[in-house]
Each structure stands twice: as structure tokens, then as C-alpha cells.
Design an enzyme around this catalytic site. Structure first.
Site, PDB file in Angstrom:
ATOM      1  N   GLY A   1     -17.282  18.732  11.308  1.00 42.72           N
ATOM      2  CA  GLY A   1     -18.390  19.490  10.583  1.00 42.72           C
ATOM      3  C   GLY A   1     -17.665  20.346   9.578  1.00 42.72           C
ATOM      4  O   GLY A   1     -18.504  21.234   8.938  1.00 42.72           O
TER       5      GLY A   1
ATOM      6  N   ARG B   1      -7.355  27.672  -4.621  1.00 45.93           N
ATOM      7  CA  ARG B   1      -8.501  27.146  -5.527  1.00 45.93           C
ATOM      8  C   ARG B   1      -9.624  26.812  -4.439  1.00 45.93           C
ATOM      9  O   ARG B   1      -9.045  26.230  -3.454  1.00 45.93           O
ATOM     10  CB  ARG B   1      -8.196  25.980  -6.662  1.00 45.93           C
ATOM     11  CG  ARG B   1      -9.298  25.586  -7.155  1.00 45.93           C
ATOM     12  CD  ARG B   1      -8.630  24.353  -7.949  1.00 45.93           C
ATOM     13  NE  ARG B   1      -9.824  23.863  -8.771  1.00 45.93           N
ATOM     14  CZ  ARG B   1      -9.699  22.669  -9.440  1.00 45.93           C
ATOM     15  NH1 ARG B   1      -8.918  21.981  -9.290  1.00 45.93           N
ATOM     16  NH2 ARG B   1     -10.857  22.610 -10.156  1.00 45.93           N
TER      17      ARG B   1
ATOM     18  N   LEU C   1     -12.205  24.142  -3.256  1.00 45.72           N
ATOM     19  CA  LEU C   1     -12.644  22.947  -4.018  1.00 45.72           C
ATOM     20  C   LEU C   1     -14.060  22.528  -3.722  1.00 45.72           C
ATOM     21  O   LEU C   1     -14.787  21.759  -4.267  1.00 45.72           O
ATOM     22  CB  LEU C   1     -11.972  21.843  -2.918  1.00 45.72           C
ATOM     23  CG  LEU C   1     -10.278  21.825  -2.645  1.00 45.72           C
ATOM     24  CD1 LEU C   1      -9.729  20.748  -1.892  1.00 45.72           C
ATOM     25  CD2 LEU C   1      -9.805  21.961  -4.321  1.00 45.72           C
TER      26      LEU C   1
ATOM     27  N   PRO D   1     -17.126  25.354  -2.705  1.00 46.29           N
ATOM     28  CA  PRO D   1     -17.554  26.853  -2.210  1.00 46.29           C
ATOM     29  C   PRO D   1     -18.440  27.014  -1.012  1.00 46.29           C
ATOM     30  O   PRO D   1     -18.415  27.757  -0.534  1.00 46.29           O
ATOM     31  CB  PRO D   1     -18.116  27.494  -3.574  1.00 46.29           C
ATOM     32  CG  PRO D   1     -18.008  26.435  -4.433  1.00 46.29           C
ATOM     33  CD  PRO D   1     -17.424  25.193  -4.215  1.00 46.29           C
TER      34      PRO D   1
ATOM     35  N   GLY E   1      -9.957  26.795   7.240  1.00 47.85           N
ATOM     36  CA  GLY E   1     -10.529  26.813   8.506  1.00 47.85           C
ATOM     37  C   GLY E   1     -10.269  28.026   9.506  1.00 47.85           C
ATOM     38  O   GLY E   1     -11.359  28.208  10.456  1.00 47.85           O
ATOM     39  N   GLU E   2      -9.075  28.578   9.560  1.00 49.00           N
ATOM     40  CA  GLU E   2      -8.736  29.526  10.579  1.00 49.00           C
ATOM     41  C   GLU E   2      -8.674  30.831  10.159  1.00 49.00           C
ATOM     42  O   GLU E   2      -8.762  31.900  10.919  1.00 49.00           O
ATOM     43  CB  GLU E   2      -7.373  29.016  11.288  1.00 49.00           C
ATOM     44  CG  GLU E   2      -7.728  27.672  11.830  1.00 49.00           C
ATOM     45  CD  GLU E   2      -6.512  26.918  12.541  1.00 49.00           C
ATOM     46  OE1 GLU E   2      -6.172  27.420  13.616  1.00 49.00           O
ATOM     47  OE2 GLU E   2      -5.700  26.031  12.107  1.00 49.00           O
TER      48      GLU E   2
HETATM   49 MO1  MOS Z   1      -6.944  24.857  14.726  1.00 47.35          MO
HETATM   50  S1  MOS Z   1      -6.507  26.086  16.143  1.00 47.35           S
HETATM   51  O1  MOS Z   1      -5.076  24.432  14.653  1.00 47.35           O
HETATM   52  O2  MOS Z   1      -7.964  23.610  15.359  1.00 47.35           O
END
Ligand code: MOS
Length: 764
Positions: A494, A655, A657, A659, A730-731
């Protein structure tokens, strides 16, 4: 058809020279806020998830899970279950096939997938409350669940280790933390702390947290014969899973295919191969038919690990001007003997601040629980809660603006790695954020702003997450109609994986974006790292770049031989891929479409594969994403009820990729941070080792009303040392979020809360 030798490609390991990449600053498809290509299939329900596949003769599995935290299964009576309607088979340790333990998930080596080194259903030992001890296979899910309820287990319980507080004094220093030293000392931090003119020295506590992806874990296993297995699994580790199944069942390499066309959220909880997946495959083998095992929400709490609880100390000593003389960050976390995962809560303190003296160190205490595991920014999320709360406390002690305090401690090189930063613009992220958020008008004194019955406060905190890259391989298939398929064993949970890779490949190959597709979610595709550590996007980008260069070479070779001689003198340097063709750079009129090159060569397609290098750039530079979290809270004075009123995340993550998908990732992390700060907490019964609130009705994740509009700013400055100048997104969103809330709550109320979650009783 021409397949260029894979061995040659992989030998020519490719190190992206990002600074020399013409696309580093380009503004074509890359950088556009494009909608997710998988969006329509998800909103229409066409996208199928693991538990929605139903092959002929599918049987259903239901688990029986241990009721004790440690000991033995003394006796297990399956007679009633075996006689129940629809039951195909009951599997316990007594009749399970002999299985090797899978290798443990080990990021530095890139191998393994197991969260712990336990044998699975091989003996009578019990290691945690919730461990699967039997599985029933039946014609329907209801029949399986009913039969499972008829199984009686007698346990011989041991004395279990369940109390963190009782055992923390026995905590030990782990061998390493994700390959990094568990302790680092610079100078004499204790003395510097004692001599400092301003000082903070506090303990911060965070509870157990559990994963709540919208799609609970599920596995479906199909044996086509004794040595060939196909597994549908809701995983973020396709290749590690297929390799692990091969090891567990003693199969040849390539004998197992793992499919995860879509994953409904993972957040780290689906990176590891949990017991149920292996049990499902073992049961399917015994039953001789396909078996689906879908965990219930409750079983996700009991059988899939989450975030450890932690107790951290942060001690800061400063000179009168705010410069740090001492930074001490230590922490104790829990992990079972079979996992030994020390969540990296001291990692932010290793890289964020210039301090003349420093000590970071972690210890772990052994408890009899399910393996703790990666959960969005494992370590950094709770580590930044402690560190960034302490920075705020120091700012008050110094009567200094908390942003100014951070600015005065901005290092000019990485303090513990002793390398330059590849790209760090945190001060700018703070400046842009402060401007947009309206920070400058804020009073330095707590409990001075109110709106009727509501106390109002604003807080900031720094977000930090390393920008990792792992080697990857990608394949490009140019078809006769001029379309290109990119393929890699990648994961779409997702976050926009497919969308961003298509944007990159289309621009790299000079194609209309509609002409590019991306195949993923299948372990038999070219090797790709797990979707974890926020590293998937740039890892695959590097591989696609390498493969695109190979395709360019191959097209040049074929074009030179084509009749007509338009591109007879073509070389890789005097041509480029643009507008669906290969053209001379100096004379764009000399061009051949990709279709015509294929036709002239008499080929219906070209397939190339290439791999990226080991991430040698991370030896030379400190590479990370940064951010400034700004939060405004309102607290009802009479009840302590908290509202998050405003949020701005101002990020420096290389950068950008896409937004749209990047902002969505960052917002998701912040939402998870709001839950971590205010409402989420796994209630763990220290008498039995049982989780007491294993459901969404009692474990409170944020809902829409808990979350304000989240404003996102991104510096969008390319890092010359990462593919396309990008970092993972992501984190980092969850990091710093809980501290920003705690700091804003202090500003609103004058109450400093150092233990999460900050429930209203702690504010009264
Ligand atoms: Mo992340 S906790 O490495 O999916």
C-alpha cells in the site's frame, strides 16, 4: 527471443553513481504526485489478498494455542476433535512432519526469516503463552474452529520469567545490535554530566505494543507433489520466506514459490516467518490438499510479536549556551531467549547531536514471551521518545527555545561513525516547519495558553531514521509493441512500490508511463530485498537503473546492425533513450523506435537482468532521513482529555520521488505515533504471560477523530550518494511523534509525562 546472460550481469555488480546520474535532478515522471497504480483494484475489490484465494479442495485450519507461558504439553487429547464433523486431520508435535528450524531473520547477512530459533511443532516444549500447540484441518473454517475447541491440553508448567521490573536488574549487554556495537563511549560523559551547568537525567518508560495491520496474517499452502510447494502468504519478505520454506522442509533451491500479490499492511509484523505459516505448509503436506490458515485478530496478538516494552535513561549535560557536554542514552528492553532482538533504541542518539562526551548502551532482559519483532521504526520510535523528550526538558532548564537548542547542537560530522553526512538538512527542515507552523509566537512558559476550558500547547521533536539500501536485482522485458515490464520480487503493502518504480523506469527509458508495468509479489521473480527498514524503493531503483543501462547497451548493439544505417555509429554515450526510441544525442533526428529495433533484429522481445552493488556508500557516509515534528495539543483542564489539534511534519528525506505516496507514508507513521503516544498499550498479565487486550476494541489505535489534518513539508533535496537522491520514507514518520506530543502536553499543562501512553489520568 534474446536473453542476455544473467551470470554476466550479476558479475558486473553495479554501484549507482548517483551524482553522475542525469536523472538526479530531472523533473519528468519522477517527482510527480501520481496516484497509486494499484488503487483502482483495491477500491473495486478486484485485488485479492491471501485469504481470498480458494483453490479446489481447499481445507481450513484452526490453531490451538498454549495457555501457559513456559513448560511442557504433558498430554493432549484430540479424540473428540478428530471425530467432529468435517475434520480432516489434527496435527500436534506427535504427528507433525520432521522440520528443520528456519534460519533467523538477520538483516546484516540478508538471510533467514525466522523471528526466533525455535523448532516448530517438533516437541512438547512451550515457550510462550499463545504458542501454537495443535492445528485442526477441516472442510470449513467453522468446523475447524469448533473441533479446535474440543481439544484438551494438560500442561506441566515451569516457573516463568514474566516480570520486567523484577528481572531488569539482571539485564545483560547483547552481543551486538543489528551488527552495531551495543555500547559506545566518547570521552568521560559521567564527569561531564556532573560538571555541566544545566542537566537533565530522567527515566522514560514505554509499554508493549502490538501490530494491527488491516489484513491479519494468512497463509495458504499448496503442494503440487512431494517436493514442490506454492505458498500464498501475507508477507513482506518473499525471498526470505521461499528460502526458509526450502530449508524447513529440506527442499531444493527453487522448489518453493511464495506469492503475495497484495499485502494489507505489514509495518514489520509480516517481515518474519511466524510459526503459523510453517504449520500451514506442514498440515497441507499431511492432508494432501491445499490448506488455508488465517490468524484471527486475537491470534495476531498471541502468535506474532510486537514492540518490546522499554525503560530508558537519558542524561544530558549542557554548557550555559546550550551546547551539549554530555549525552547519555541507555535502555533496557525485553526479548525471549529464542529471539534475542535488542530493539535499536539508542541509534538516534548515535547520529543526531554533537556532544563532547557520549555514552550509549543497551541491555536486554530475558522473558518468556513471543518473539519481539520489527514494528515500524523498531527502536528509533521509542528511542526518539526518550531522547527528544529529554532535549525538550533541557530547553526548559536552559530557558532556551527547543528548536534553537537543537540548532546549537547540530554536528558537522557523524559523532559516532566519524564520517561525513551524505546529505543532512535538518536545520532547514526546522526553519521551514517553524515558519509554516507559526512557531515564533509561542510562549516559552508552560500552561500559559488557553481557549476556554482547554489548555493549549505546542511541541517539537526530531525525527530520525537511517536510509538503508540492500542489493537487488531487476528484470526489464521490452516487448515487440514497445511496452516494458519491470519485474522484481517486490512487495506492495500500500506504500506505492509499483507506482514509484513505474515512474522511475518510464523516465529512465524515455517511455510514456502508460507503456510501463511492474510485476511483483512473486518470489520466483528476480531477487529483491524484503520490504523493511524503509529500504525497498531505493534498493529496487538501483537495480532498475542497472538493468536500464543494460537494455540501452543491448539496443545500441542491435541498432548498429539494423538496415538503413541510421544508427550505424551508435554508442551508449552518443545515444539516449527518449520518446519511445533510441536517438543520437547530437542529432535527435537520427532515431529508431524501440519496436523498429526489435523488428530489424528479428526478435519479439529483449529481456535483461541486472543487480545493484552492496551498499558501500554507507561505509563512507552517514546516510539518514531527518524530520521536525510540530504538534499542537489541547487538554481539557478538568478531565485531562487530550486532542491533537494541529500537526506539521517537516522532513528531510532526500529527493522525493512521488510527493503523494511519500506524504501518505509519512502521515501513516505520524498516525501510528499518535497511537503510540496516547492510546496504544498491550496489557500483559505478568502472572500468566497472557495478553489481556488482544482486540481492536481494547487496544486502541487512532481513529479518524483522533487525528487532525497532517500537514507535510519535504525539503526535497537530492542526496548525491543514494539512488535518484532518495531516502526511505516508510518509518521515519513515527519517530519523534510521541515526543512532540509529550512536549506539547508539557507546554499546555506544565506536567511532564515520561511514560507512554499518556492517558488522561497522568495529566490530572
Ligand atoms: Mo519496517 S518495521 O522494517 O516494516
Amino acid at each position: 527471443m534474446s536473453v542476455i546472460g544473467k551470470a554476466v550481469e550479476i558479475a558486473a555488480r553495479y554501484l549507482p553513481d548517483a551524482a553522475a546520474d542525469p536523472l538526479l535532478e530531472s523533473r519528468g515522471y519522477i517527482g510527480q504526485p501520481r496516484n497509486r497504480v494499484d488503487g483502482p483494484s483495491k477500491v473495486t475489490g478486484a485485488a485479492r489478498f491471501t485469504a481470498e484465494y480458494a483453490p479446489d479442495s481447499l481445507a481450513h485450519a484452526a490453531l490451538v494455542c498454549s495457555q501457559i507461558a513456559s513448560g511442557r504439553v504433558a498430554a493432549i487429547d484430540t479424540t473428540a476433535a478428530e471425530a467432529a464433523p468435517g475434520v480432516v486431520l489434527v496435527v500436534t508435535h506427535a504427528n507433525a512432519p520432521r522440520l528443520k528450524a528456519p534460519d533467523m531473520l538477520d538483516p546484516p547477512t540478508g538471510k533467514g526469516a525466522a523471528p526466533s530459533d525455535l523448532p516448530i511443532l517438533q516437541d512438547d516444549r512451550v515457550y510462550w503463552n499463545g504458542q501454537p500447540v495443535a492445528v485442526v484441518i477441516a472442510e470449513t473454517l467453522e468446523q475447524a474452529a469448533h473441533a479446535a475447541s474440543l481439544i484438551t491440553v494438560d500442561y506441566a508448567a515451569d516457573t516463568s520469567r514474566l516480570s520486567f521490573d523484577a528481572l531488569k536488574s539482571a539485564a545483560e549487554v547483547p552481543k551486538d545490535i543489528l551488527g552495531e556495537p551495543p555500547e559506545i563511549t566518547i570521552g568521560d560523559p559521567d564527569k561531564a554530566l556532573a560538571d555541566a551547568s544545566a542537566r537533565v537525567d530522567e527515566i522514560y518508560r514505554t509499554p508493549w505494543y502490538n501490530h494491527n495491520a488491516i489484513e491479519p496474517h494468512a497463509t495458504m499452502a499448496i503442494w503440487s507433489d512431494a517436493d514442490r510447494l506454492t505458498v500464498y502468504d501475507s508477507t513482506q519478505s518473499l525471498k526470505r520466506f521461499s528460502g526458509s520454506f526450502e530449508r524447513v522442509f529440506g527442499l531444493a533451491s527453487g522448489a518453493v514459490t511464495v506469492l503475495a500479490p497484495f499485502v494489507g499492511g505489514g509495518f514489520g509484523g509480516k517481515a518474519a516467518l511466524w510459526h503459523h505459516s510453517v504449520i500451514c505448509a506442514a498440515a497441507a503436506r499431511l492432508a494432501g490438499r491445499p490448506v488455508r490458515l488465517a490468524l484471527t485478530r486475537e491470534q495476531v496478538y498471541r502468535d506474532v510479536g510486537g514492540r518490546t516494552l522499554a525503560e530508558q535513561r537519558v542524561a544530558l549535560g549542557a554548557h550555559g549556551d546550550g551546547r551539549l557536554a554530555a549525552l547519555i542514552h541507555t535502555g533496557i528492553t525485553a526479548t525471549p531467549d529464542h529471539a534475542r532482538y535488542a530493539e535499536q533504541l539508542t541509534f538516534p542518539a548515535r547520529h543526531l547531536y554533537a556532544s563532547e562526551n557520549l555514552f550509549v548502551g543497551q541491555k536486554v532482559v530475558s522473558l518468556d514471551t513471543v518473539a519481539n519483532t520489527w514494528m515500524r521504526a523498531p527502536g528509533e520510535s521509542i528511542g526518539t521518545f526518550a531522547l527528544e523528550s529529554a532535549l525538550d526538558e533541557l530547553a526548559y532548564a536552559l530557558q532556551l527555545d527547543p528548536i534553537e537548542l537543537r540548532r546549537r547542537n547540530e554536528p558537522d560530522k557523524d559523532p559516532t561513525k566519524d564520517t561525513p553526512y551524505s546529505s543532512r538538512h535538518l536545520v532547514e527542515a526546522y526553519a521551514r516547519g517553524a515558519e509554516r507552523f507559526g512557531w515564533s509566537g509561542r510562549s516559552l512558559t508552560p500552561r500559559t495558553q488557553r481557549d476556554g476550558e482547554w489548555l493549549v500547547g505546542q511541541g517539537v521533536a526530531t525525527a530520525y531514521y537511517p536510509a538503508l539500501r540492500l542489493p537487488a536485482t531487476a528484470r526489464l522485458t521490452l516487448h515487440g509493441d514497445g511496452t516494458v515490464e519491470v519485474s522484481a520480487a517486490a512487495h506492495e503493502m500500500g506504500m506505492g512500490t509499483a507506482t514509484v518504480q513505474i515512474q522511475h523506469a518510464a523516465e529512465r527509458l524515455g517511455l510514456l508511463i502508460e507503456r510501463v508495468s511492474f510485476r511483483y509479489g512473486d518470489s520466483s521473480l528476480p531477487d529483491s530485498p524484503l520490504a523493511g527498514g524503509s529500504c525497498q524503493t531505493i534498493s529496487i531503483v538501483a537495480a532498475v537503473h542497472a538493468a536500464a543501462d543494460r537494455l540501452h547497451q543491448e539496443l545500441v548493439r542491435l541498432a548498429r546492425r539494423a538496415d538503413g544505417g541510421i544508427l550505424a555509429d551508435a554508442t551508449v554515450t552518443n545515444t539516449q533513450l527518449r520518446d519511445g526510441g533510441l536517438s543520437r544525442v547530437d542529432d535527435p533526428a537520427k532515431t529508431m523506435s524501440l519496436e523498429s529495433i526489435l523488428r530489424a533484429a528479428g526478435q519479439d522481445q529483449i529481456e535483461v537482468e541486472a543487480s545493484s552493488s552492496m551498499p558501500r556508500e554507507s561505509l563512507k557516509y552517514s546516510i539518514a532521513s531527518y524530520g521536525a515534528q510540530f504538534c499542537e495539543v489541547r487538554v481539557r483542564e478538568d478531565s485531562g482529555e487530550v486532542r491533537i489539534a494541529r500537526w506539521l511534519g517537516s522532513f528531510d528525506c532526500g529527493r522525493v520521488l512521488n510527493p503523494k505516496t511519500a506524504a501518505s507514508q509519512l502521515r501513516g507513521g505520524i498516525v501510528m505515533g499518535i497511537g503510540m503516544a496516547l492510546t496504544e498499550e498491550t496489557l500483559f498479565d505478568e502472572r500468566s504471560g497472557r495478553i489481556m487486550n488482544p482486540s481492536l476494541s481494547e487496544y486502541h489505535i487512532p481513529v479518524n477523530l483522533d487525528v487532525p489534518y497532517i500537514d507535510i513539508l519535504m525539503n526535497d533535496v537530492a542526496d548525491e550518494h543514494t539512488p535518484l537522491g532518495a531516502h526511505g520514507v516508510g518509518e521515519i514518520g513515527i519517530t519523534g511523534a510521541a515526543a512532540a506530543i509529550a512536549n506539547a502536553l508539557y507546554h499546555a499543562t506544565g506536567k511532564r509525562v515520561r511514560s507512554l501512553p499518556i492517558t488522561l489520568d497522568k495529566l490530572l
